[in-house]
Design an enzyme around this catalytic site. Structure first.
Site, PDB file in Angstrom:
ATOM      1  N   CYS A  92      -1.802  64.516  52.002  1.00  0.00           N
ATOM      2  CA  CYS A  92      -0.719  64.263  52.957  1.00  0.00           C
ATOM      3  C   CYS A  92      -1.021  65.113  54.185  1.00  0.00           C
ATOM      4  CB  CYS A  92       0.611  64.667  52.328  1.00  0.00           C
ATOM      5  SG  CYS A  92       2.030  64.632  53.451  1.00  0.00           S
ATOM      6  N   ASN A  93      -1.112  64.477  55.347  1.00  0.00           N
ATOM      7  CA  ASN A  93      -1.454  65.211  56.565  1.00  0.00           C
ATOM      8  C   ASN A  93      -0.366  66.191  56.975  1.00  0.00           C
ATOM      9  OD1 ASN A  93      -4.046  63.901  58.132  1.00  0.00           O
ATOM     10  ND2 ASN A  93      -3.049  62.428  56.784  1.00  0.00           N
ATOM     11  N   THR A  94       0.902  65.778  56.859  1.00  0.00           N
ATOM     12  CA  THR A  94       2.017  66.651  57.248  1.00  0.00           C
ATOM     13  C   THR A  94       2.045  67.894  56.368  1.00  0.00           C
ATOM     14  OG1 THR A  94       3.253  64.626  57.805  1.00  0.00           O
ATOM     15  CG2 THR A  94       4.488  66.685  57.773  1.00  0.00           C
ATOM     16  N   ASP A 120       1.506  64.115  47.562  1.00  0.00           N
ATOM     17  CA  ASP A 120       1.846  63.457  48.829  1.00  0.00           C
ATOM     18  C   ASP A 120       3.361  63.319  48.929  1.00  0.00           C
ATOM     19  OD1 ASP A 120       1.269  61.960  51.280  1.00  0.00           O
ATOM     20  OD2 ASP A 120       1.972  60.209  50.185  1.00  0.00           O
ATOM     21  N   SER A 121       3.816  63.015  50.134  1.00  0.00           N
ATOM     22  CA  SER A 121       5.251  62.816  50.359  1.00  0.00           C
ATOM     23  C   SER A 121       5.751  61.520  49.727  1.00  0.00           C
ATOM     24  CB  SER A 121       5.537  62.780  51.867  1.00  0.00           C
ATOM     25  OG  SER A 121       4.851  61.683  52.458  1.00  0.00           O
ATOM     26  N   CYS A 167      -2.493  59.963  58.684  1.00  0.00           N
ATOM     27  CA  CYS A 167      -1.446  59.953  57.660  1.00  0.00           C
ATOM     28  C   CYS A 167      -1.994  59.083  56.542  1.00  0.00           C
ATOM     29  CB  CYS A 167      -0.152  59.363  58.221  1.00  0.00           C
ATOM     30  SG  CYS A 167       1.117  59.085  56.955  1.00  0.00           S
ATOM     31  N   THR A 168      -1.902  59.549  55.319  1.00  0.00           N
ATOM     32  CA  THR A 168      -2.529  58.797  54.219  1.00  0.00           C
ATOM     33  C   THR A 168      -1.797  57.492  53.893  1.00  0.00           C
ATOM     34  OG1 THR A 168      -1.401  60.238  52.602  1.00  0.00           O
ATOM     35  CG2 THR A 168      -3.688  60.784  53.169  1.00  0.00           C
ATOM     36  N   HIS A 169      -0.617  57.284  54.481  1.00  0.00           N
ATOM     37  CA  HIS A 169       0.062  55.991  54.325  1.00  0.00           C
ATOM     38  C   HIS A 169      -0.615  54.909  55.191  1.00  0.00           C
ATOM     39  CE1 HIS A 169       3.402  58.420  52.725  1.00  0.00           C
ATOM     40  NE2 HIS A 169       3.972  57.301  52.306  1.00  0.00           N
ATOM     41  N   TYR A 217       8.133  63.124  55.240  1.00  0.00           N
ATOM     42  CA  TYR A 217       8.071  64.550  55.571  1.00  0.00           C
ATOM     43  C   TYR A 217       7.974  64.775  57.080  1.00  0.00           C
ATOM     44  CZ  TYR A 217       7.220  66.321  50.767  1.00  0.00           C
ATOM     45  OH  TYR A 217       7.329  66.691  49.444  1.00  0.00           O
ATOM     46  N   GLY A 218       7.465  63.777  57.797  1.00  0.00           N
ATOM     47  CA  GLY A 218       7.176  63.926  59.229  1.00  0.00           C
ATOM     48  C   GLY A 218       8.263  64.553  60.081  1.00  0.00           C
TER      49      GLY A 218
END
Length: 268
Positions: free
Chosen positions: A73-75, A10-11, A184-186, A42-43
């Site tokens: 991480c979606n991005t 992930d970012s 977004c996993t955050h 990363y977005g």
């Protein structure tokens, strides 16, 4: 092969929401996690740069001999999943498809919202994925660039977070959504505030939690799951490119692990 770890990337700390679910659903599986906190978020970054960073984390974990890779991480999923999946011999999964499937299953009105980073929203991956499964769905997307910094700075339950979330999500209030993908996993760390802002009539979909269910299916399909009789303690190894102290503070609270060790690494 069965005893090898599953790799998560992930970012930053967001992918820990996926790891938490993995620890719950797959307690016998060992986990290696890399959070690229130094270069987070990363977005706003160009897609080719996100792809490069994602490959760097992937190579780091391949050296650890992982048996499966989860791009948590979606991005990074939007930018690099296709490329990485094509080039690796091990199973690779991202978070966008499982989240899309779950949203289609959950909605009663076909009005689905997606919140994510600028990169994820710009990629249109959720909209494309949802429409490939259900052409009648109306998808509204909203970029929430302030959410990741709130989580990374450990402010996700603060008064500032409540104010930022309420202001950011205001455009969605009149869209008539009954389902919202936390793209977004955050964002699951902000879930109570997001739910409170939008009300209980909106079902929140945690793409990371949905992903772990698919991880479990893939492990079984490829006969990679650790035997349930295995008595060896599962390993949990965490690596960050940023502050190991900050990462540790968030990870130990979120994962409820007393013996959590975090190692600082340099990528690129």
């Amino acid at each position: 092969m069965k005893k090898q770890a599953i790799g998560f990337i992930d970012s930053g700390v967001g992918g820990l929401t996926v790891v938490k679910e993995a620890m719950r659903q797959l307690p016998n599986e060992s986990i290696y996690y890399v959070g690229d906190t130094a270069r987070c978020p990363y977005g706003p970054r160009p897609e080719d740069q996100v792809r490069k960073f994602t490959w760097e984390m992937t190579h780091f974990l391949l050296d650890k001999n992982i048996k499966m890779l989860v791009i948590a991480c979606n991005t990074a999923t939007a930018a690099a999943l296709k490329d990485i999946k094509k080039k690796l011999a091990i199973p690779v999964i991202g978070v966008i498809l499982p989240g899309s499937r779950a949203a289609i299953k959950a909605t009663h009105t076909n009005r689905i919202g997606v919140i994510g980073t600028e990169g994820t929203v710009k990629s249109n991956q959720y909209k494309k994925m949802i429409h490939s499964k259900d052409t009648k769905a109306l998808v509204t997307s909203l970029a929430c660039p302030k959410f990741v910094p709130l989580v990374e700075s450990n402010e996700y339950s603060s008064a500032i977070a409540k104010k930022v979330v309420a202001e950011t999500l205001r455009p969605l209030k009149n869209e008539g959504l009954d389902t919202l993908i936390l793209g977004c996993t955050h964002y699951p760390l902000l879930r109570p505030i997001i739910q409170n802002t939008l009300g209980d009539s909106v079902t929140l979909i945690d793409s990371g939690a949905e992903t772990v269910s698919e991880v479990s299916t893939i492990l079984d399909y490829f006969n990679l799951a650790v035997d349930s009789q295995n008595k060896e303690k599962a390993e949990r190894n965490f690596y960050t490119t940023g502050s190991s102290q900050m990462f540790h503070a968030i990870a130990s609270e979120w994962l409820q692990l007393d013996d959590l060790a975090v190692e600082h690494i340099t990528l690129g």
